[in-house]
Motif scaffolding. Structure first.
Motif, PDB file in Angstrom:
ATOM      1  N   LEU A   1      45.541  29.702  42.745  1.00 46.65           N
ATOM      2  CA  LEU A   1      46.340  30.321  42.740  1.00 46.65           C
ATOM      3  C   LEU A   1      46.332  31.610  43.415  1.00 46.65           C
ATOM      4  CD1 LEU A   1      48.783  29.805  38.973  1.00 46.65           C
ATOM      5  CD2 LEU A   1      48.559  28.351  41.371  1.00 46.65           C
ATOM      6  N   PHE A   2      46.999  31.421  44.864  1.00 47.07           N
ATOM      7  CA  PHE A   2      46.279  33.043  45.514  1.00 47.07           C
ATOM      8  C   PHE A   2      47.938  33.896  45.851  1.00 47.07           C
ATOM      9  CE2 PHE A   2      46.059  34.926  49.777  1.00 47.07           C
ATOM     10  CZ  PHE A   2      45.018  36.012  49.237  1.00 47.07           C
ATOM     11  N   LEU A   3      47.478  34.853  45.428  1.00 48.66           N
ATOM     12  CA  LEU A   3      49.091  35.745  45.409  1.00 48.66           C
ATOM     13  C   LEU A   3      48.700  36.417  47.061  1.00 48.66           C
ATOM     14  CD1 LEU A   3      51.353  37.258  43.989  1.00 48.66           C
ATOM     15  CD2 LEU A   3      49.567  38.882  43.337  1.00 48.66           C
ATOM     16  N   GLN A   4      49.561  36.693  47.855  1.00 46.38           N
ATOM     17  CA  GLN A   4      49.678  37.322  49.006  1.00 46.38           C
ATOM     18  C   GLN A   4      50.041  38.780  49.333  1.00 46.38           C
ATOM     19  OE1 GLN A   4      52.029  33.986  50.795  1.00 46.38           O
ATOM     20  NE2 GLN A   4      50.583  33.210  52.037  1.00 46.38           N
ATOM     21  N   HIS A   5      49.820  39.293  48.499  1.00 49.04           N
ATOM     22  CA  HIS A   5      49.827  40.555  48.446  1.00 49.04           C
ATOM     23  C   HIS A   5      48.978  40.982  47.612  1.00 49.04           C
ATOM     24  CE1 HIS A   5      54.344  39.362  49.432  1.00 49.04           C
ATOM     25  NE2 HIS A   5      53.605  37.946  48.305  1.00 49.04           N
ATOM     26  N   THR A   6      48.847  43.079  47.682  1.00 56.09           N
ATOM     27  CA  THR A   6      47.857  43.481  48.129  1.00 56.09           C
ATOM     28  C   THR A   6      48.513  44.876  47.082  1.00 56.09           C
ATOM     29  OG1 THR A   6      48.546  45.299  49.437  1.00 56.09           O
ATOM     30  CG2 THR A   6      46.536  43.634  49.977  1.00 56.09           C
ATOM     31  N   SER A   7      49.426  44.971  45.638  1.00 54.84           N
ATOM     32  CA  SER A   7      49.791  45.750  45.314  1.00 54.84           C
ATOM     33  C   SER A   7      50.214  44.821  44.196  1.00 54.84           C
ATOM     34  CB  SER A   7      51.188  46.382  45.831  1.00 54.84           C
ATOM     35  OG  SER A   7      52.159  45.740  46.704  1.00 54.84           O
ATOM     36  N   ALA A   8      49.961  43.900  43.394  1.00 52.73           N
ATOM     37  CA  ALA A   8      50.683  43.365  42.486  1.00 52.73           C
ATOM     38  C   ALA A   8      49.102  41.799  42.469  1.00 52.73           C
ATOM     39  CB  ALA A   8      51.507  42.220  43.194  1.00 52.73           C
ATOM     40  N   ALA A   9      48.747  41.819  41.264  1.00 48.17           N
ATOM     41  CA  ALA A   9      47.884  40.953  40.791  1.00 48.17           C
ATOM     42  C   ALA A   9      47.566  39.953  39.498  1.00 48.17           C
ATOM     43  CB  ALA A   9      46.140  41.856  40.912  1.00 48.17           C
ATOM     44  N   ILE A  10      46.750  38.828  39.803  1.00 48.81           N
ATOM     45  CA  ILE A  10      47.097  38.111  38.852  1.00 48.81           C
ATOM     46  C   ILE A  10      46.378  37.407  37.943  1.00 48.81           C
ATOM     47  CG2 ILE A  10      48.900  36.468  39.855  1.00 48.81           C
ATOM     48  CD1 ILE A  10      47.215  34.030  40.670  1.00 48.81           C
ATOM     49  N   THR A  11      46.178  37.032  36.765  1.00 52.82           N
ATOM     50  CA  THR A  11      45.217  36.946  36.183  1.00 52.82           C
ATOM     51  C   THR A  11      45.384  35.811  34.771  1.00 52.82           C
ATOM     52  OG1 THR A  11      44.023  38.447  33.879  1.00 52.82           O
ATOM     53  CG2 THR A  11      46.137  38.488  34.286  1.00 52.82           C
ATOM     54  N   ILE A  12      44.879  35.672  33.984  1.00 52.75           N
ATOM     55  CA  ILE A  12      45.196  34.778  32.434  1.00 52.75           C
ATOM     56  C   ILE A  12      44.427  35.595  31.367  1.00 52.75           C
ATOM     57  CG2 ILE A  12      44.044  32.783  31.223  1.00 52.75           C
ATOM     58  CD1 ILE A  12      43.935  31.420  34.192  1.00 52.75           C
ATOM     59  N   ASN A  13      46.014  35.655  30.738  1.00 51.35           N
ATOM     60  CA  ASN A  13      45.594  36.836  29.456  1.00 51.35           C
ATOM     61  C   ASN A  13      46.442  35.859  28.219  1.00 51.35           C
ATOM     62  OD1 ASN A  13      45.357  38.381  27.311  1.00 51.35           O
ATOM     63  ND2 ASN A  13      44.717  39.528  29.140  1.00 51.35           N
ATOM     64  N   GLU A  14      46.622  36.090  27.092  1.00 56.22           N
ATOM     65  CA  GLU A  14      47.351  35.570  26.296  1.00 56.22           C
ATOM     66  C   GLU A  14      49.101  35.340  26.415  1.00 56.22           C
ATOM     67  OE1 GLU A  14      48.857  37.324  21.617  1.00 56.22           O
ATOM     68  OE2 GLU A  14      46.533  37.624  22.492  1.00 56.22           O
TER      69      GLU A  14
END
Length: 146
Positions: free
Chosen positions: A46-59
């Protein structure tokens, strides 16, 4: 599709969110869930095409985790901290720094048609801009057909 045949699928997931952290696992699966079901073993990037947001895995069980995550990120990288890059406002530079800290991509293993995430894990979108932003996540699935 023949069993054991290599599979490559690419789709885009589009979301619009206010500033904050959001569990987006269901949004992702709504777009790529049927494709994942075809895979016996593989991965999804999964690749987010932006530089002012992010993705991660968490609870993803307790919604308070999203609040704590968002509050802590904002304390670590506050607005109005003497940044030079403020072309789009006081949230501009901090949003890029937060993205660099958390990252724009994830790779998740697939086995027997399911994502191999832990019981309490979910895919999280962290939106760092003050106004609602439209975000695209490119999902690239590869593996062997079931």
């Amino acid at each position: 599709m023949e069993k054991g045949q290599p599979v490559w699928i690419q789709k885009t997931i589009s979301l619009s969110k206010n500033r904050g952290c959001y569990i987006i696992t269901k949004d992702v699966l709504n777009v790529i869930g049927n494709d994942i079901k075809q895979i016996s073993i593989g991965t999804v990037n999964l690749f987010l095409q932006h530089t002012s947001a992010a993705i991660t895995i968490n609870e993803s069980y307790d919604p308070d985790v999203m609040k704590d995550l968002n509050n802590t990120i904002n304390k670590l990288v506050p607005e109005n901290n003497g940044y030079i890059h403020t072309d789009e406002g006081p949230d501009d530079a901090p949003s890029h720094i937060k993205c660099a800290m958390i990252g724009p991509s994830l790779t998740i293993p697939i086995k027997d048609g399911s994502l191999l995430m832990g019981t309490w894990q979910g895919i999280i979108l962290c939106e760092f801009r003050n106004s609602v932003k439209h975000r695209n996540i490119v999902a690239t699935i590869n593996g062997l057909a079931k």
